[in-house]
Design a protein around this motif. Sequence first.
Motif, PDB file in Angstrom:
ATOM      1  N   ASN A   3       0.805  -1.209   0.000  1.00 23.61           N
ATOM      2  CA  ASN A   3       0.000   0.000   0.000  1.00 23.61           C
ATOM      3  C   ASN A   3       0.844   1.268   0.000  1.00 23.61           C
ATOM      4  OD1 ASN A   3      -2.533  -1.206  -0.051  1.00 23.61           O
ATOM      5  ND2 ASN A   3      -2.469  -1.597   2.159  1.00 23.61           N
ATOM      6  N   GLN A   4       2.190   1.108   0.039  1.00 23.04           N
ATOM      7  CA  GLN A   4       3.050   2.274   0.063  1.00 23.04           C
ATOM      8  C   GLN A   4       2.900   3.052  -1.248  1.00 23.04           C
ATOM      9  OE1 GLN A   4       7.187   1.431   0.406  1.00 23.04           O
ATOM     10  NE2 GLN A   4       7.755   3.525   0.916  1.00 23.04           N
ATOM     11  N   ARG A   5       2.505   4.344  -1.143  1.00 23.27           N
ATOM     12  CA  ARG A   5       2.359   5.233  -2.306  1.00 23.27           C
ATOM     13  C   ARG A   5       1.428   4.631  -3.353  1.00 23.27           C
ATOM     14  NH1 ARG A   5       8.498   7.128  -3.430  1.00 23.27           N
ATOM     15  NH2 ARG A   5       7.467   8.401  -5.018  1.00 23.27           N
ATOM     16  N   LEU A   6       0.362   4.017  -2.894  1.00 17.03           N
ATOM     17  CA  LEU A   6      -0.615   3.405  -3.790  1.00 17.03           C
ATOM     18  C   LEU A   6      -1.659   4.428  -4.209  1.00 17.03           C
ATOM     19  CD1 LEU A   6      -1.920   0.887  -5.124  1.00 17.03           C
ATOM     20  CD2 LEU A   6      -3.144   0.526  -2.966  1.00 17.03           C
ATOM     21  N   LYS A   7      -1.929   4.474  -5.519  1.00 13.53           N
ATOM     22  CA  LYS A   7      -2.953   5.360  -6.056  1.00 13.53           C
ATOM     23  C   LYS A   7      -4.030   4.507  -6.723  1.00 13.53           C
ATOM     24  CE  LYS A   7       0.108   9.326  -6.903  1.00 13.53           C
ATOM     25  NZ  LYS A   7      -0.608  10.320  -6.087  1.00 13.53           N
ATOM     26  N   LYS A   8      -5.264   4.669  -6.272  1.00 12.99           N
ATOM     27  CA  LYS A   8      -6.383   3.929  -6.843  1.00 12.99           C
ATOM     28  C   LYS A   8      -7.180   4.846  -7.769  1.00 12.99           C
ATOM     29  CE  LYS A   8      -7.013   0.609  -3.070  1.00 12.99           C
ATOM     30  NZ  LYS A   8      -7.980   0.006  -2.110  1.00 12.99           N
ATOM     31  N   THR A   9      -7.625   4.275  -8.879  1.00  9.28           N
ATOM     32  CA  THR A   9      -8.353   5.068  -9.856  1.00  9.28           C
ATOM     33  C   THR A   9      -9.149   4.147 -10.778  1.00  9.28           C
ATOM     34  OG1 THR A   9      -8.100   6.814 -11.521  1.00  9.28           O
ATOM     35  CG2 THR A   9      -6.467   5.056 -11.540  1.00  9.28           C
ATOM     36  N   ASP A  10      -9.977   4.743 -11.613  1.00 12.16           N
ATOM     37  CA  ASP A  10     -10.735   3.938 -12.581  1.00 12.16           C
ATOM     38  C   ASP A  10      -9.880   3.539 -13.777  1.00 12.16           C
ATOM     39  OD1 ASP A  10     -13.172   3.890 -11.214  1.00 12.16           O
ATOM     40  OD2 ASP A  10     -13.830   5.790 -12.080  1.00 12.16           O
ATOM     41  N   VAL A  11      -9.062   4.491 -14.247  1.00  9.04           N
ATOM     42  CA  VAL A  11      -8.303   4.272 -15.482  1.00  9.04           C
ATOM     43  C   VAL A  11      -6.878   4.800 -15.330  1.00  9.04           C
ATOM     44  CG1 VAL A  11      -8.237   4.619 -17.996  1.00  9.04           C
ATOM     45  CG2 VAL A  11     -10.440   4.649 -16.793  1.00  9.04           C
TER      46      VAL A  11
END
Length: 410
Positions: A3-11
Motif C-alpha cells: 500500500n506504500q504510495r498506492l494510487k487507486k483510480t478507474d483508469v
Amino acid sequence: MTNQRLKKTDVVVVGAGPAGCATSIYLSKMGIDHYLLEKDTFPRDKICGDALSGKVLDFFRKTNPSWISEIQNFGQLFLPSNGVIFGAPNGKELKVPFRVENSTKKHAPGFIAKRFDFDAFLASKVKDNLIENTKVLASKRVKNGWEIQTNRFQFSSKLMVSSVGAQSAWARKTHDFAVEKKHYCAGIRAYYKNVSRLDTKGFIELHFVKDILPGYFWIFPMTNGYANVGLGMLSSHVSNKKINLKQKLFEVLELPKFRDRFKDASLEGNVLGWGLPLGSKRRSLSLDGMLLTGDAASLIDPFTGEGIGNALNSGMIAARCIQQSLHANDFSVSFFYKNYDKKVYDKFWSELRLSSIMQKLVKYPWLFNLVVEKANKNSTLKHTITCMFEDIDMRAQLKSLKFYWKLIRN
C-alpha cells in the motif's frame, strides 16, 4: 503490491503523446477518474515529421475550437501549412493546395511544429491528471483490474490504456508485439537550417525519388528558417536491400535536384531514426481490461506516414468506449471489440486500405509521372486532387483502373 504510495483510480493511461492526451482530455470531459503517466518530463522531443494535418485541426474543432486560435498565436512555434508539393520520379512537380479556393475556414488547413512544442501544448491541457517522470516497470492483470508498478508510484485501476507506441519494451511484452516488416516503415529525420526555396505558404514537399521507391523523401518548412528533412521506406525493402537510411539521405541531398538547395544549409543536431507501425493490416486493438491507442494500435497512414490525427481520434473513441465499459461494468475483450476495435476501423479502415494501395502504386514510377504530368496540364484534374484531401470517397478514385485509363486517353 504493497500500500506504500498506492494510487487507486478507474483508469490509468500510459504514455502522454497525442493518443494518451486525447484519451485523458475526453475522460476529463466525462468526469472519469484517471491518471496519465509519462516516462519523460515535458517539453520532450519525439522523432517525427512534425506535420499536423487537417485531422488534427478537426479534432481541435470538436474538442475545443479556441485551441486553434491558441496555436495560431504561437507564431514562433506553429507554421501554417496550406498544401503539398508532390515530386514525381522524373523530377516534375505538382503543387496542390489542401483545400479548394472557396473554403470558408478562416485558419490554415494544417500546421507544422516540432513535437517538442506540440506535445507540450497538448500536455498543458491535461496537467490536472498528468504525472511526469513516471515509467511503468511492470503490470499485472488481477480480478478487479490492473496492478501497475512504476519507478515512483503503484497504481490500482479497473482499466488501462496503452498509448506508448510499439517501441516500448514494456508494451512489446504486454501486447506480444512482433514487427512485421511489410507493415512497418523505417524513417529518419534531421533538422536543417537555411534550406533554399522553401514555400512561402508552408507547402510541405513529398518527393518520390526513383532511388528510394517505394519510399519518399520529404522537406517540411518550419518557423525560424528551419526545415524537417527526412525519408521513409518500408522496413521489408530496407532489410532486403540492406539499405543504410542515413547514408541514403545524404545521397539524396547530393542529387542535382536538391544539391543547390542544400549547399548553404547546415545540419542542426543529429540525424535520428524511428519505426512506424503502419495501419496496412487490421489488428486486435484491445485485451481484457486494456485498450491500445495511437501508434500502439498501429494506425499510421501507410502512404503519408501521418499518425498524429489518427492517434488523437483513437484516444477520443477510447474514452467514449471506457465510459460505456464503466457504466456496464464490463471490461472484457469482447465488449471492447464491439465498442472500440470496430468503431476505430469503421472510422479509419477505408482510408488506411486506400493508402496501402497507393503505397504499392508508387512502385510504378511511370504511373506517378503520368498523374503529375496530366494534373499540371488539366486544371479540373488538379482541382479533383485538391478535393481528395477533404473527401475520402473522391480519393478512392486513385485505386480505380478507370481513373488511370481516362488519364492515358485524355
